[in-house]
Scaffold this active site. Structure first.
Site, mmCIF file in Angstrom:
data_model
loop_
_atom_site.group_PDB
_atom_site.id
_atom_site.type_symbol
_atom_site.label_atom_id
_atom_site.label_comp_id
_atom_site.label_asym_id
_atom_site.label_seq_id
_atom_site.Cartn_x
_atom_site.Cartn_y
_atom_site.Cartn_z
ATOM 1 N N HIS A 79 44.664 19.491 55.656
ATOM 2 C CA HIS A 79 43.599 18.752 54.982
ATOM 3 C C HIS A 79 42.309 18.694 55.796
ATOM 4 O O HIS A 79 41.357 18.032 55.406
ATOM 5 C CB HIS A 79 44.072 17.324 54.661
ATOM 6 N N HIS A 129 33.755 50.629 31.280
ATOM 7 C CA HIS A 129 34.965 50.537 30.448
ATOM 8 C C HIS A 129 34.593 50.708 28.972
ATOM 9 O O HIS A 129 34.124 49.768 28.353
ATOM 10 C CB HIS A 129 35.621 49.161 30.611
ATOM 11 N N GLU A 138 40.677 22.175 40.583
ATOM 12 C CA GLU A 138 39.384 22.358 41.251
ATOM 13 C C GLU A 138 38.608 23.554 40.684
ATOM 14 O O GLU A 138 37.401 23.495 40.478
ATOM 15 C CB GLU A 138 39.590 22.552 42.761
ATOM 16 N N HIS A 180 39.898 52.812 30.237
ATOM 17 C CA HIS A 180 39.728 51.626 31.050
ATOM 18 C C HIS A 180 38.506 51.670 31.917
ATOM 19 O O HIS A 180 37.422 51.373 31.490
ATOM 20 C CB HIS A 180 40.971 51.444 31.910
HETATM 21 C C1 LIG Z 1 39.262 38.099 39.244
HETATM 22 C C2 LIG Z 1 39.259 39.569 38.967
HETATM 23 N N1 LIG Z 1 40.226 40.338 39.465
HETATM 24 C C3 LIG Z 1 40.218 41.670 39.258
HETATM 25 C C4 LIG Z 1 39.217 42.265 38.547
HETATM 26 C C5 LIG Z 1 39.164 43.778 38.394
HETATM 27 N N2 LIG Z 1 39.458 44.123 36.990
HETATM 28 C C6 LIG Z 1 38.497 44.472 36.116
HETATM 29 S S1 LIG Z 1 39.109 44.693 34.576
HETATM 30 C C7 LIG Z 1 40.670 44.350 35.084
HETATM 31 C C8 LIG Z 1 41.829 44.272 34.169
HETATM 32 C C9 LIG Z 1 41.608 44.860 32.865
HETATM 33 O O1 LIG Z 1 42.615 44.456 31.986
HETATM 34 P P1 LIG Z 1 42.292 43.411 30.870
HETATM 35 O O2 LIG Z 1 41.793 42.168 31.452
HETATM 36 O O3 LIG Z 1 43.480 43.316 30.013
HETATM 37 O O4 LIG Z 1 41.079 44.049 30.097
HETATM 38 P P2 LIG Z 1 41.121 45.375 29.209
HETATM 39 O O5 LIG Z 1 41.133 46.521 30.123
HETATM 40 O O6 LIG Z 1 42.301 45.301 28.345
HETATM 41 O O7 LIG Z 1 39.839 45.293 28.489
HETATM 42 C C10 LIG Z 1 40.706 44.095 36.447
HETATM 43 C C11 LIG Z 1 41.951 43.801 37.186
HETATM 44 C C12 LIG Z 1 38.216 41.426 38.032
HETATM 45 N N3 LIG Z 1 37.191 41.900 37.345
HETATM 46 N N4 LIG Z 1 38.269 40.085 38.236
#
Ligand SMILES: Cc1ncc(C[n+]2csc(CCOP(=O)(O)OP(=O)(O)O)c2C)c(N)n1
Ligand SMILES: [Mg+2]
Length: 698
Positions: free
Chosen positions: A504, A43, A443, A291
């Site tokens: 549970h 990214h 948790e 991205h």
């Molecule tokens: C718990 C989790 N779910 C999904 C992902 C896959 N994932 C990587 S980046 C992202 C989203 C990116 O959007 P953002 O957090 O706004 O970051 P930006 O691209 O703006 O830097 C996702 C869904 C992840 N890394 N962790």
């Protein structure tokens, strides 16, 4: 010579501070582009946009000495949005952070060399796809699963407060570090960050600063697709100090924001920075391209041109930039660290006992005699629940290990994890020296915070019902990936919960916990085994442990008759051998089912069947033993084997030699007094006997 072409000035003009800032920021940006381009994935857009935010933090604010990356009072920097990993790698490179070897020595090598940046995401490079603790010096915690870094940072801030409260003395302000976390939309959408923020706000952790990259975009597109809340108002409601920066390229405004954090003394701070992903990329900015993908050679060129950067240069680091980092972060950090070390030298003389503790803690050692006189439980047929004996063992160890501390997700009266001796206290905004933590019904944040605490040298534990291990599993998994000594205490470990019913009653949780590589799962079979379960957990200085305990009473075995409970340390041991010495059948059991196996052995003996009872409280510890020992406990020639455990069969077959039987759960439990449930699902000593006889053809 050098980088005249990067500035608008004539040859004779010295480079100004502003130019240096811009040059540094563009270096971070172009390194991110080049790294992702070389890898063909990753990214780039987020590091490009966050470059000035991070630059300003590191050069002007962060208290960190790149020459001494493990200095105890360093500020912690966490990149919770780990997908933007090129950002932290570029920073570690430009700051000249030294590599620390596995044995803790600071080397002359860079943690992240230029070559490492060129090898972003490649095999065995210091620059894996997401930042990994223990792999790359300067990475304070492993991030990537969104929200986790936020949760860890709360634990790090807690640790900072606790260390200060316990070890600072008049004129000796040893601990006053801050924790800075960069986070993204995804981080703040995840539940764990909200749990953690709620806890941090409640605890008034004014040493904690989250810097939110408010770029209104995630993978699927604009955040308005799924995220329309008012984050600022939410965090105000959580008790945070909220600060906004509208333009990430306004270094002055960033500086004001960081000052606002440092001047706030009764709440954590959220700095919301409005950014545009892929800043400066003329065609791809604000699109999903910036991205999860490289920009492409053409776009990279155009972007570099827009930055006033030589379009064809790659991984270009102007020497002025590294020098600039040395003159800012480096010099400030070195001075602060040297001042601190002088202070610590005096502290050492004034407070030798405290110093000893600090040094032991940081080496992940335990005080001498920590396992001196262990708690012992007398034989008792009525017995005691392992949650109770476990709680007693924990208290005894905690008396000797001042930095063993923790708490429960609102279940301490049930998990029996409260420290009950003098001067333990509740950790709260009024008393940061407290050792009893009230994590609230959170948790996931509890386990993430426990990880952050462990990363700062403490020996923390978190407790809840075993069935709710599912609520914290991502953090438990990360503790195993990182190899840190987090301890999770899980009570109410089976259908033995009884009347609370199937919601549970854990069924698959043992198999699920055992499935995590590197996590040591221990389910002790009686009170004395639970003492050794804690001992084993505390000996695990570089890996996490889950201790799984019962709600219901279990008989305490008579250890004058049965083998010593210390056998637990080997994961499995012969508790009671066949009366004649040579077993026809092996009865394997863990936890509450150990006493069923013992009863079955007696019944079998009455009909002339020679059975051996093996207690197998920890598969992981047992599997580590030499083959000779494992063969001694489970002789290969004895293929008639019955395992009994109030969980699913998954994972057991490797001990059953292809010819074994399993007495356990096939579905969910039910609500009733637990004795009736055991009968109803057929987990009884009679069934163990029947299965043994069936296998032997008797
Ligand atoms: C718990 C989790 N779910 C999904 C992902 C896959 N994932 C990587 S980046 C992202 C989203 C990116 O959007 P953002 O957090 O706004 O970051 P930006 O691209 O703006 O830097 C996702 C869904 C992840 N890394 N962790
Ligand atoms: Mg985003």
């Amino acid at each position: 010579m050098g980088f005249r072409f990067l500035t608008k000035h004539s040859e004779n003009m010295a480079i100004t501070a502003n130019d240096l800032s811009q040059l540094s920021i563009n270096t971070i940006r172009t390194l991110a582009m080049d790294g992702v381009e070389a890898a063909g994935c990753g990214h780039p857009g987020t590091p490009m946009a966050l470059a000035p935010v991070t630059y300003q933090l590191w050069t002007e604010t962060l208290n960190y000495d790149p020459q001494s990356p493990h200095w105890l009072n360093r500020d912690r920097y966490v990149l919770s949005c780990g997908h933007a990993s090129m950002l932290i790698y570029s920073m570690l490179h430009l700051a000249g952070v030294r590599k620390v070897s596995a044995d803790g020595k600071i080397t002359d090598e860079l943690s992240v060399s230029l070559d490492a940046l060129r090898n972003f995401r490649q095999f065995d490079s210091a620059t894996p796809g997401h930042p990994e603790f223990g792999h790359t010096t300067g990475v304070e915690t492993t991030t990537g699963p969104l929200g986790q870094g936020c949760g860890n940072s709360v634990g790090m801030a807690i640790a900072g407060k606790w260390l200060a409260a316990r070890y600072n003395r008049p004129k000796f302000e040893l601990f006053d570090y801050n924790v800075y976390t960069q986070c993204s939309d995804g981080d703040l959408m995840e539940g764990v960050s909200c749990e953690a923020a709620s806890l941090a706000g409640h605890l008034k952790l004014d040493n904690l600063c989250w810097i939110y990259d408010d770029n209104s975009i995630t993978i699927e597109g604009r955040t308005k697709l799924a995220f329309s809340e008012d984050v600022a108002t939410r965090f105000e409601g959580l008790g945070w100090n909220v600060v906004r920066v509208d333009d990430p390229n306004d270094l002055g405004a960033l500086s004001v924001a960081y000052d606002a954090f440092q001047n706030c003394s009764d709440a954590p701070t959220l700095i919301i920075v409005k950014t545009i992903i892929g800043y400066g990329a003329p065609n791809k900015a604000d699109t999903s391209k910036a991205h999860g993908e490289a920009l492409g050679a053409e776009e990279v060129k155009l972007t570099k041109e827009a930055y006033g950067w030589p379009a064809d240069a790659q991984f270009l680091v102007p020497p002025e930039v590294t020098e600039h980092f040395q003159n800012t972060l480096g010099q400030r950090g070195r001075e602060a660290r040297e001042t601190w070390e002088a202070l610590f030298a005096d502290y050492q003389k004034a407070h030798p006992a405290e110093t000893k503790e600090l040094l032991q803690m940081q080496r992940r050692e335990l005080p001498a005699d920590w396992d001196g006189d262990l708690v012992e439980f007398p034989a008792d047929a009525k017995g005691v629940a392992t949650r109770n004996s476990g709680g007693k063992a924990l208290n005894a160890f905690a008396k000797k290990i001042p930095w063993l501390l923790g708490g429960s997700a609102d279940l301490a009266p049930s998990t029996k994890t409260l420290l009950e001796f003098d001067n333990t206290g509740n950790f709260s905004s009024e008393d940061y020296a407290g050792r009893n933590f009230h994590f609230g019904i959170r948790e996931h944040a509890m386990a993430a915070a426990v990880n952050g605490m462990a990363l700062c040298g403490l020996r923390p534990y978190g407790a809840t019902f075993f069935v709710f291990s599912d609520y914290l599993r991502p953090a438990m998994r990360l503790s195993a990936i990182m190899g840190i000594p987090s301890v999770l205490v899980f009570t109410h470990d089976s259908i033995g919960v009884g009347e609370d019913g199937p919601t549970h009653q854990p069924v698959e949780q043992l198999a699920a916990a055992r499935a995590i590589p590197g996590l040591v799962v221990i389910r002790p079979g009686d009170a004395n085994e639970s003492v050794y379960a804690w001992k084993a957990a505390l000996e695990n200085s570089h890996r996490p442990t889950a201790i799984v305990l019962t709600r219901q009473n279990l008989p305490t075995l008579d250890r004058t008759k049965f083998a010593p409970a210390a056998g637990l340390l080997k994961g499995g041991y012969v508790v009671s051998d066949a009366p004649g010495g040579i077993p026809e059948v092996l009865l394997l059991a863990t936890g509450s089912e150990l006493s069923l196996a013992v009863a079955a052995q007696e019944d079998l003996a009455k009909t002339g069947v020679m059975a051996r009872v093996v207690s197998l409280p920890s598969f992981e510890l047992f599997d580590e033993q030499p083959q000779a020992y494992r063969d001694e406990v489970l002789p290969p020639q004895v293929t008639a084997r019955v395992a009994v455990e109030a969980g699913v069969r998954q994972g057991w077959d490797r001990y059953l030699s292809g010819n074994g039987a399993f007495v356990g759960m096939n579905g969910f439990g039910m609500s009733a007094p637990f004795e009736q449930i055991y009968e109803a699902v057929g987990i009884t000593s009679a069934n163990v006997v029947a299965e043994a006889k069936r296998l032997l053809g008797k």
